[in-house]
Design a protein around this motif. Structure first.
Motif, PDB file in Angstrom:
ATOM      1  N   LEU A 120      49.343  13.359   6.739  1.00 29.75           N
ATOM      2  CA  LEU A 120      50.390  13.747   7.686  1.00 29.75           C
ATOM      3  C   LEU A 120      50.591  15.261   7.687  1.00 29.75           C
ATOM      4  CD1 LEU A 120      53.139  11.012   7.222  1.00 29.75           C
ATOM      5  CD2 LEU A 120      51.882  11.520   9.303  1.00 29.75           C
ATOM      6  N   ILE A 121      50.700  15.829   6.509  1.00 34.29           N
ATOM      7  CA  ILE A 121      50.898  17.274   6.427  1.00 34.29           C
ATOM      8  C   ILE A 121      49.698  18.015   7.007  1.00 34.29           C
ATOM      9  CG2 ILE A 121      51.217  19.193   4.819  1.00 34.29           C
ATOM     10  CD1 ILE A 121      52.771  17.371   3.025  1.00 34.29           C
ATOM     11  N   LYS A 133      61.857  33.717   3.131  1.00 37.13           N
ATOM     12  CA  LYS A 133      62.195  34.438   4.355  1.00 37.13           C
ATOM     13  C   LYS A 133      61.408  35.738   4.458  1.00 37.13           C
ATOM     14  CE  LYS A 133      66.117  36.352   6.908  1.00 37.13           C
ATOM     15  NZ  LYS A 133      67.574  36.625   6.888  1.00 37.13           N
ATOM     16  N   VAL A 134      61.202  36.400   3.330  1.00 38.42           N
ATOM     17  CA  VAL A 134      60.426  37.638   3.336  1.00 38.42           C
ATOM     18  C   VAL A 134      58.961  37.349   3.631  1.00 38.42           C
ATOM     19  CG1 VAL A 134      59.803  39.646   1.955  1.00 38.42           C
ATOM     20  CG2 VAL A 134      62.064  38.627   1.709  1.00 38.42           C
ATOM     21  N   LEU A 135      58.468  36.222   3.124  1.00 43.19           N
ATOM     22  CA  LEU A 135      57.060  35.884   3.321  1.00 43.19           C
ATOM     23  C   LEU A 135      56.752  35.437   4.746  1.00 43.19           C
ATOM     24  CD1 LEU A 135      56.410  33.951  -0.004  1.00 43.19           C
ATOM     25  CD2 LEU A 135      55.772  36.289   0.540  1.00 43.19           C
ATOM     26  N   GLN A 136      57.780  35.317   5.598  1.00 41.04           N
ATOM     27  CA  GLN A 136      57.538  34.935   6.980  1.00 41.04           C
ATOM     28  C   GLN A 136      56.771  36.004   7.751  1.00 41.04           C
ATOM     29  OE1 GLN A 136      58.321  31.863   8.363  1.00 41.04           O
ATOM     30  NE2 GLN A 136      58.711  31.438   6.215  1.00 41.04           N
ATOM     31  N   PHE A 137      56.672  37.209   7.197  1.00 44.82           N
ATOM     32  CA  PHE A 137      55.894  38.243   7.866  1.00 44.82           C
ATOM     33  C   PHE A 137      54.402  37.915   7.851  1.00 44.82           C
ATOM     34  CE2 PHE A 137      59.781  40.474   6.754  1.00 44.82           C
ATOM     35  CZ  PHE A 137      60.043  41.145   7.933  1.00 44.82           C
ATOM     36  N   ALA A 138      53.962  37.114   6.889  1.00 43.68           N
ATOM     37  CA  ALA A 138      52.560  36.696   6.841  1.00 43.68           C
ATOM     38  C   ALA A 138      52.355  35.508   7.776  1.00 43.68           C
ATOM     39  CB  ALA A 138      52.165  36.328   5.413  1.00 43.68           C
ATOM     40  N   SER A 139      51.246  35.533   8.504  1.00 47.80           N
ATOM     41  CA  SER A 139      50.982  34.472   9.482  1.00 47.80           C
ATOM     42  C   SER A 139      50.768  33.126   8.812  1.00 47.80           C
ATOM     43  CB  SER A 139      49.753  34.843  10.314  1.00 47.80           C
ATOM     44  OG  SER A 139      48.618  35.020   9.476  1.00 47.80           O
ATOM     45  N   VAL A 140      50.194  33.131   7.596  1.00 46.77           N
ATOM     46  CA  VAL A 140      49.943  31.865   6.902  1.00 46.77           C
ATOM     47  C   VAL A 140      51.259  31.161   6.583  1.00 46.77           C
ATOM     48  CG1 VAL A 140      48.952  30.833   4.843  1.00 46.77           C
ATOM     49  CG2 VAL A 140      47.788  32.729   5.961  1.00 46.77           C
ATOM     50  N   PHE A 141      52.232  31.920   6.081  1.00 40.82           N
ATOM     51  CA  PHE A 141      53.521  31.319   5.754  1.00 40.82           C
ATOM     52  C   PHE A 141      54.287  30.933   7.019  1.00 40.82           C
ATOM     53  CE2 PHE A 141      52.540  33.457   1.816  1.00 40.82           C
ATOM     54  CZ  PHE A 141      52.969  32.549   0.877  1.00 40.82           C
ATOM     55  N   ALA A 142      54.085  31.684   8.096  1.00 38.49           N
ATOM     56  CA  ALA A 142      54.726  31.302   9.352  1.00 38.49           C
ATOM     57  C   ALA A 142      54.191  29.964   9.850  1.00 38.49           C
ATOM     58  CB  ALA A 142      54.502  32.393  10.398  1.00 38.49           C
ATOM     59  N   VAL A 143      52.868  29.780   9.751  1.00 34.93           N
ATOM     60  CA  VAL A 143      52.272  28.502  10.160  1.00 34.93           C
ATOM     61  C   VAL A 143      52.741  27.375   9.249  1.00 34.93           C
ATOM     62  CG1 VAL A 143      50.086  27.272  10.396  1.00 34.93           C
ATOM     63  CG2 VAL A 143      50.277  29.606  11.200  1.00 34.93           C
ATOM     64  N   SER A 201      55.555  27.228   7.582  1.00 38.23           N
ATOM     65  CA  SER A 201      56.956  26.926   7.888  1.00 38.23           C
ATOM     66  C   SER A 201      57.075  26.082   9.149  1.00 38.23           C
ATOM     67  CB  SER A 201      57.739  28.229   8.057  1.00 38.23           C
ATOM     68  OG  SER A 201      57.710  28.988   6.878  1.00 38.23           O
ATOM     69  N   LYS A 202      56.285  26.416  10.152  1.00 36.30           N
ATOM     70  CA  LYS A 202      56.306  25.614  11.377  1.00 36.30           C
ATOM     71  C   LYS A 202      55.795  24.207  11.113  1.00 36.30           C
ATOM     72  CE  LYS A 202      55.051  25.761  16.246  1.00 36.30           C
ATOM     73  NZ  LYS A 202      54.349  26.516  17.314  1.00 36.30           N
ATOM     74  N   THR A 203      54.813  24.092  10.211  1.00 35.65           N
ATOM     75  CA  THR A 203      54.310  22.765   9.849  1.00 35.65           C
ATOM     76  C   THR A 203      55.397  21.922   9.204  1.00 35.65           C
ATOM     77  OG1 THR A 203      52.104  23.706   9.514  1.00 35.65           O
ATOM     78  CG2 THR A 203      52.549  21.551   8.545  1.00 35.65           C
ATOM     79  N   LEU A 204      56.140  22.513   8.280  1.00 30.76           N
ATOM     80  CA  LEU A 204      57.236  21.775   7.647  1.00 30.76           C
ATOM     81  C   LEU A 204      58.322  21.412   8.650  1.00 30.76           C
ATOM     82  CD1 LEU A 204      57.639  23.713   4.278  1.00 30.76           C
ATOM     83  CD2 LEU A 204      56.510  21.529   4.663  1.00 30.76           C
ATOM     84  N   SER A 263      47.958  21.079  14.004  1.00 28.36           N
ATOM     85  CA  SER A 263      48.675  21.227  15.272  1.00 28.36           C
ATOM     86  C   SER A 263      49.422  22.554  15.342  1.00 28.36           C
ATOM     87  CB  SER A 263      49.651  20.063  15.447  1.00 28.36           C
ATOM     88  OG  SER A 263      50.406  20.218  16.626  1.00 28.36           O
ATOM     89  N   ALA A 264      50.075  22.932  14.249  1.00 29.99           N
ATOM     90  CA  ALA A 264      50.796  24.206  14.234  1.00 29.99           C
ATOM     91  C   ALA A 264      49.839  25.387  14.332  1.00 29.99           C
ATOM     92  CB  ALA A 264      51.633  24.309  12.957  1.00 29.99           C
ATOM     93  N   GLU A 265      48.687  25.285  13.693  1.00 26.89           N
ATOM     94  CA  GLU A 265      47.702  26.364  13.773  1.00 26.89           C
ATOM     95  C   GLU A 265      47.145  26.498  15.185  1.00 26.89           C
ATOM     96  OE1 GLU A 265      45.223  29.464  12.530  1.00 26.89           O
ATOM     97  OE2 GLU A 265      46.971  28.531  11.599  1.00 26.89           O
ATOM     98  N   GLN A 266      46.911  25.374  15.862  1.00 29.45           N
ATOM     99  CA  GLN A 266      46.418  25.427  17.237  1.00 29.45           C
ATOM    100  C   GLN A 266      47.471  26.010  18.174  1.00 29.45           C
ATOM    101  OE1 GLN A 266      43.308  24.714  17.978  1.00 29.45           O
ATOM    102  NE2 GLN A 266      43.584  25.269  20.133  1.00 29.45           N
ATOM    103  N   ASP A 267      48.737  25.656  17.962  1.00 27.79           N
ATOM    104  CA  ASP A 267      49.804  26.242  18.784  1.00 27.79           C
ATOM    105  C   ASP A 267      49.912  27.740  18.572  1.00 27.79           C
ATOM    106  OD1 ASP A 267      50.321  23.730  19.715  1.00 27.79           O
ATOM    107  OD2 ASP A 267      51.998  23.354  18.347  1.00 27.79           O
ATOM    108  N   ARG A 268      49.689  28.172  17.347  1.00 30.54           N
ATOM    109  CA  ARG A 268      49.754  29.613  17.081  1.00 30.54           C
ATOM    110  C   ARG A 268      48.620  30.355  17.776  1.00 30.54           C
ATOM    111  NH1 ARG A 268      47.765  33.495  13.728  1.00 30.54           N
ATOM    112  NH2 ARG A 268      46.186  32.043  12.965  1.00 30.54           N
ATOM    113  N   LYS A 269      47.447  29.742  17.834  1.00 31.48           N
ATOM    114  CA  LYS A 269      46.322  30.394  18.503  1.00 31.48           C
ATOM    115  C   LYS A 269      46.495  30.416  20.012  1.00 31.48           C
ATOM    116  CE  LYS A 269      42.898  29.311  14.947  1.00 31.48           C
ATOM    117  NZ  LYS A 269      41.639  28.588  14.623  1.00 31.48           N
TER     118      LYS A 269
END
Length: 494
Positions: free
Chosen positions: A349-350, A242-252, A254-257, A356-362
């Protein structure tokens, strides 16, 4: 004894130790709560699993000569024979005072149905005597900090759930509850271990060399504490996500999972089904000829390790005991379908969902978010305020730089506006297509025509209001005719 008459006489009395060779059952009827929790485990043999609470127990003596007498007695009276005895265990405990370690050793001799004697040794070491005077200062400080953090964490969680009962439905709050529960379980196990050790030390103080002190229960508690600590570290590390959600990489990630979990779970289920089916087939066909394929769980783990290249113990020839053709089929299913096809599908698959998650973030609009340092500043505002009140020298002082407060505020706002303008000028806009340009041009023309019609009507109304009579009719001398009047105001001639 003399007659019970006065004066009483005090005769010499001495305790006698009568040695009993006859074995007995360790648990007569039902085990107690402690024995049921700590000693209710199995010794895993080559063919059969042996429960700890079943069987018969006998005590050996301190010297080898008397111990051989006990073993001879057990053999003579058929307590140990080749027909009815499946296995026997020799348990003893050693203590190293320099290292402060207890070692519980178990020697196993197993009688197989084929007449072989299989031997095995189990050694479990545990550090059971840990007091504050034996701990280092660093360890004591770490334990105190850990205790304070756990109390503060549990207090904040209890306050949150007390005032908002629906907060328990959130996933992170459930993880917090599990962390607090595991900390309580860990504390209870540590207290129970200290109680067991103190009880054994009290018996050790009063016992003789012929008594056997069983350190199995404290050792099992020690191992259980290590297991609980491992799970606690694992779930606490998961809580840091939850703390690492501040980083964009971990946010992407998490959205991927979140997006890929149905497909990933289905693929993982297919892999597990294939592994279980292959493990059953390999265990049934080759279980009697290879020790790695004797049991189903061990066979599945061995197949999975072999599929990923860990073939130091398991060889392809271990699968050929049911025939070369069948062994080749099992080998191809293991290596090609599981290791190559399904694992690559799992990774693909992953990777596709990650793209897809990275493209949505952009493509998504960028929202203003705080970073991790700002989060810590808000989370521990009271602590920082308390520390800042004691350290006034480290506060940031105000420098007017020859300007008033109002001028400094205007200058800061102007500087921020310049920075915002520079960053916005660097934004690359997407060029519209020809069809979009034609549509926008048509919209502008329609807006201009509508605005022209509205202005014409308003001018005509003003003219009739200023120059017309009571009925709004313009005088005959007016140069305007019906052609200049809008259609809605023209006179309809009969």
């Amino acid at each position: 004894m003399p007659a019970w008459s006065e004066p009483y006489q005090r005769l010499h009395y001495e305790d006698k130790y009568w040695r009993i060779y006859e074995p007995w059952r360790p648990i007569t009827h039902m085990p107690t709560l402690e024995d049921g929790l700590l000693l209710n485990f199995n010794h895993y043999g080559f063919d059969v699993d042996y429960p700890e609470l079943l069987g018969y127990a006998a005590l050996l003596t301190t010297g080898p000569h008397n111990s051989l007498k006990v073993l001879k007695y057990l053999k003579v009276y058929n307590w140990i024979d080749h027909k009815n005895t499946s296995a026997f265990f020799i348990d003893f405990t050693m203590f190293n005072a320099d290292a402060n370690i207890f070692t519980v050793c178990t020697l196993v001799v197993e009688y197989t149905p084929f007449g072989y004697h299989l031997t095995r040794a189990s050694v479990q070491s545990a550090k059971l005597l840990e007091s504050l005077d034996q701990m280092s200062h660093v360890k004591i400080i770490v334990m105190l900090l850990y205790l304070i953090i756990v109390i503060q964490f549990g207090r904040s969680l209890a306050v949150k759930l007390w005032y908002n009962h629906d907060a328990i439905k959130k996933a992170w709050n459930k993880v917090d509850v599990i962390i607090c529960t595991m900390n309580l379980i860990l504390l209870a196990l540590i207290l129970l271990r200290e109680y067991e050790v103190s009880k054994l030390l009290k018996l050790l103080k009063e016992s003789t060399t012929r008594d056997y002190l069983d350190f199995q229960r404290p050792t099992r508690l020690y191992l259980l504490i290590n297991i609980v600590m491992g799970f606690l570290v694992c779930i606490t590390t998961l809580r840091l996500w939850k703390v690492l959600q501040f980083a964009s990489v971990f946010a992407v990630f998490s959205k991927t999972l979140y997006l890929a979990w149905p497909a990933v779970a289905s693929t993982a289920l297919i892999i597990i089904i294939f592994l279980m089916g292959l493990g059953m087939a390999v265990a049934i066909i080759n279980g009697n000829n290879s020790e790695y394929f004797q049991k189903l769980v061990k066979c599945i783990i061995a197949c999975l390790c072999f599929a990923f290249g860990f073939s130091s113990e398991v060889h392809p020839t271990d699968m050929f005991h049911g025939g070369k053709s069948l062994g080749i089929v099992l080998y191809l299913v293991l290596v090609f379908i599981i290791a190559v096809v399904l694992m690559n599908v799992f990774a693909a698959l992953i990777f596709s969902y990650f793209e897809s998650a990275e493209q949505d973030r952009k493509d998504a609009t960028r929202h203003s978010r705080i970073n991790y340092l700002q989060f810590l500043r808000l989370e521990f505002a009271n602590t920082l305020k308390f520390c800042g009140s004691g350290c006034r020298l480290f506060r940031k002082s105000y420098h007017p730089q020859g300007r008033t407060v109002h001028e400094n505020i205007e200058w800061e706002l102007y500087r921020r506006e310049l920075l915002r303008a520079k960053t916005s000028s660097l934004v690359v806009t997407k060029k519209p297509s020809d069809e979009e340009l034609r549509f926008q041009y048509r919209q502008r023309i329609e807006l201009l025509l509508g605005l022209s019609a509205i202005l014409t009507v308003q001018v005509e109304l003003v003219e009739r209001l200023l120059l017309g009579d009571k009925n709004g009719e313009l005088p005959a001398t007016s140069e305007s005719d019906d052609s200049d009047v809008p259609e809605m105001y023209r006179k309809h001639k009969d």
